[in-house]
Design an enzyme around this catalytic site. Structure first.
Site, PDB file in Angstrom:
ATOM      1  N   ASP A  11       0.864  -1.192   0.000  1.00 39.39           N
ATOM      2  CA  ASP A  11       0.000   0.000   0.000  1.00 39.39           C
ATOM      3  C   ASP A  11       0.896   1.236   0.000  1.00 39.39           C
ATOM      4  OD1 ASP A  11      -2.379   1.585   0.171  1.00 39.39           O
ATOM      5  OD2 ASP A  11      -2.048   1.844   2.310  1.00 39.39           O
ATOM      6  N   SER A  12       0.311   2.372  -0.298  1.00 39.50           N
ATOM      7  CA  SER A  12       1.069   3.626  -0.228  1.00 39.50           C
ATOM      8  C   SER A  12       1.495   3.909   1.209  1.00 39.50           C
ATOM      9  CB  SER A  12       0.212   4.782  -0.738  1.00 39.50           C
ATOM     10  OG  SER A  12      -0.907   4.956   0.113  1.00 39.50           O
ATOM     11  N   CYS A  74      -4.313  -1.503  -1.914  1.00 42.06           N
ATOM     12  CA  CYS A  74      -4.468  -0.074  -2.193  1.00 42.06           C
ATOM     13  C   CYS A  74      -5.408   0.039  -3.387  1.00 42.06           C
ATOM     14  CB  CYS A  74      -3.097   0.501  -2.529  1.00 42.06           C
ATOM     15  SG  CYS A  74      -3.118   2.193  -3.132  1.00 42.06           S
ATOM     16  N   GLU A 149      -3.163   9.273   7.598  1.00 43.61           N
ATOM     17  CA  GLU A 149      -1.739   9.043   7.902  1.00 43.61           C
ATOM     18  C   GLU A 149      -1.278  10.023   9.000  1.00 43.61           C
ATOM     19  OE1 GLU A 149       1.157   7.368   5.928  1.00 43.61           O
ATOM     20  OE2 GLU A 149      -0.388   5.996   5.204  1.00 43.61           O
ATOM     21  N   CYS A 177     -11.019   3.228  -0.399  1.00 44.37           N
ATOM     22  CA  CYS A 177      -9.601   3.449  -0.106  1.00 44.37           C
ATOM     23  C   CYS A 177      -9.316   2.710   1.191  1.00 44.37           C
ATOM     24  CB  CYS A 177      -9.327   4.947   0.047  1.00 44.37           C
ATOM     25  SG  CYS A 177      -7.704   5.341   0.769  1.00 44.37           S
ATOM     26  N   HIS A 179      -7.168   3.166   3.445  1.00 47.90           N
ATOM     27  CA  HIS A 179      -6.931   4.037   4.608  1.00 47.90           C
ATOM     28  C   HIS A 179      -8.228   4.312   5.373  1.00 47.90           C
ATOM     29  CE1 HIS A 179      -2.969   4.848   2.949  1.00 47.90           C
ATOM     30  NE2 HIS A 179      -2.677   5.572   4.007  1.00 47.90           N
TER      31      HIS A 179
HETATM   32  N1  DGL Z   1      -4.745   3.284   0.644  1.00 46.62           N
HETATM   33  C1  DGL Z   1      -4.794   3.726  -0.687  1.00 46.62           C
HETATM   34  C2  DGL Z   1      -6.057   3.384  -1.415  1.00 46.62           C
HETATM   35  O1  DGL Z   1      -6.658   2.394  -1.062  1.00 46.62           O
HETATM   36  C3  DGL Z   1      -4.068   4.929  -1.128  1.00 46.62           C
HETATM   37  C4  DGL Z   1      -4.394   6.232  -0.532  1.00 46.62           C
HETATM   38  C5  DGL Z   1      -3.410   7.270  -0.991  1.00 46.62           C
HETATM   39  O2  DGL Z   1      -2.220   7.024  -0.880  1.00 46.62           O
HETATM   40  O3  DGL Z   1      -3.865   8.330  -1.478  1.00 46.62           O
HETATM   41  O4  DGL Z   1      -6.447   4.031  -2.340  1.00 46.62           O
END
Ligand code: DGL
Length: 263
Positions: A11-12, A74, A149, A177, A179
């Site tokens: 993931d990012s 992600c 984050e 997402c 996150h």
């Molecule tokens: N967790 C990620 C997603 O599911 C990326 C969020 C990001 O880095 O902008 O899209």
């Protein structure tokens, strides 16, 4: 399926820990390598070629590790390059998909919140078209992944009114997402609707892929060079390794083991 399948998750940043957590619930004995690219997060407004290049870097690490399968945990990177990763690597690759199918079983007026890249993607459009009887509103939640984050890594306050629509009355909210899954109860409370995410479904899918047995079968290196932290519990058999670039925000995440609060 190998007794201790080796699985890479990417993931990012910290969002994919929601998927790792679902994987651990389904198979605590597997060996997990979590690659969080916190240093370059968020990805959600980056150009596709960058997202693809960063994803490829993580996948090269997974390849060297000889994983049995890898997960793009992600939605943004899945929307941009899951097909390219499948073509480029010999191990099976799972992506995360917004849980529109689950939400559609419970209502016909849905809100999907996602990063700008995912919100505009052809992949999300194609998914929504599979449910012609459901009204789906897609909302790009600008800055929300970065705010998540900052909240967990730097203790910054989260103000959802800056990132989410004020409108209520949805039958369900789909978290597009990973996150967002880390603050699912806050989102449910703010929007006054049940929320759905794809973590459990993704975890099931990855073990189905491994059972299908098309894994890599390379002789893996014992430990990657960029391993930042690990948690191997002999009693529970759990083994989780955290990978990444190892600088700045990454250091805090891994040194303080904040990552383990989510799994
Ligand atoms: N967790 C990620 C997603 O599911 C990326 C969020 C990001 O880095 O902008 O899209």
């Amino acid at each position: 399926m190998p007794v201790k399948p080796r699985i890479g998750l990417f993931d990012s940043g910290i969002g994919g820990l929601s998927v790792l957590s679902a994987c651990l619930r389904q198979n605590a004995a597997a060996e997990y390598f979590y690659y969080g690219d916190n240093e370059r997060a968020p990805y959600g407004s980056r150009p596709p070629h960058e997202i693809m290049a960063f994803t490829r870097e993580a996948f090269e690490t997974f390849d060297a590790l000889g994983v049995d399968a890898a997960v793009i945990a992600c939605n943004t990177a899945t929307a941009v390059c899951v097909e390219e990763m499948r073509r480029a690597f010999s191990f099976p690759v799972a992506g995360v998909e917004p849980a529109v199918a689950s939400a559609a079983k419970h209502g016909s007026n849905l809100l999907v919140i996602a990063t700008p890249v995912t919100a505009q993607s052809a992949r999300l459009r194609a998914l929504i078209e599979r449910f012609p009887d459901v009204a789906v509103t897609v909302y790009p939640a600008h800055g929300l992944a970065a705010a998540v984050e900052a909240h967990f890594l730097r203790g910054e306050a989260l103000d959802l009114s800056r990132h989410l629509p004020a409108a209520r009355g949805w039958d369900g909210v789909v978290l597009g997402c990973t996150h967002y899954a880390l603050i699912r109860s806050e989102i449910a409370h703010f929007l006054g609707a049940p929320v759905y995410d794809g973590a459990e479904g993704t975890a099931r899918h990855v073990f189905d892929l491994i059972k299908a047995g098309t894994g890599n079968h390379f002789q893996p290196r014992e430990k990657p060079n960029n391993c930042l932290s690990s948690n191997c519990n002999q009693k529970t058999g759990q083994s989780v390794f955290f990978l990444g670039s190892g600088r700045k925000s990454n250091r805090k995440l891994f040194d303080l083991n904040i990552c383990f609060n989510f799994i």
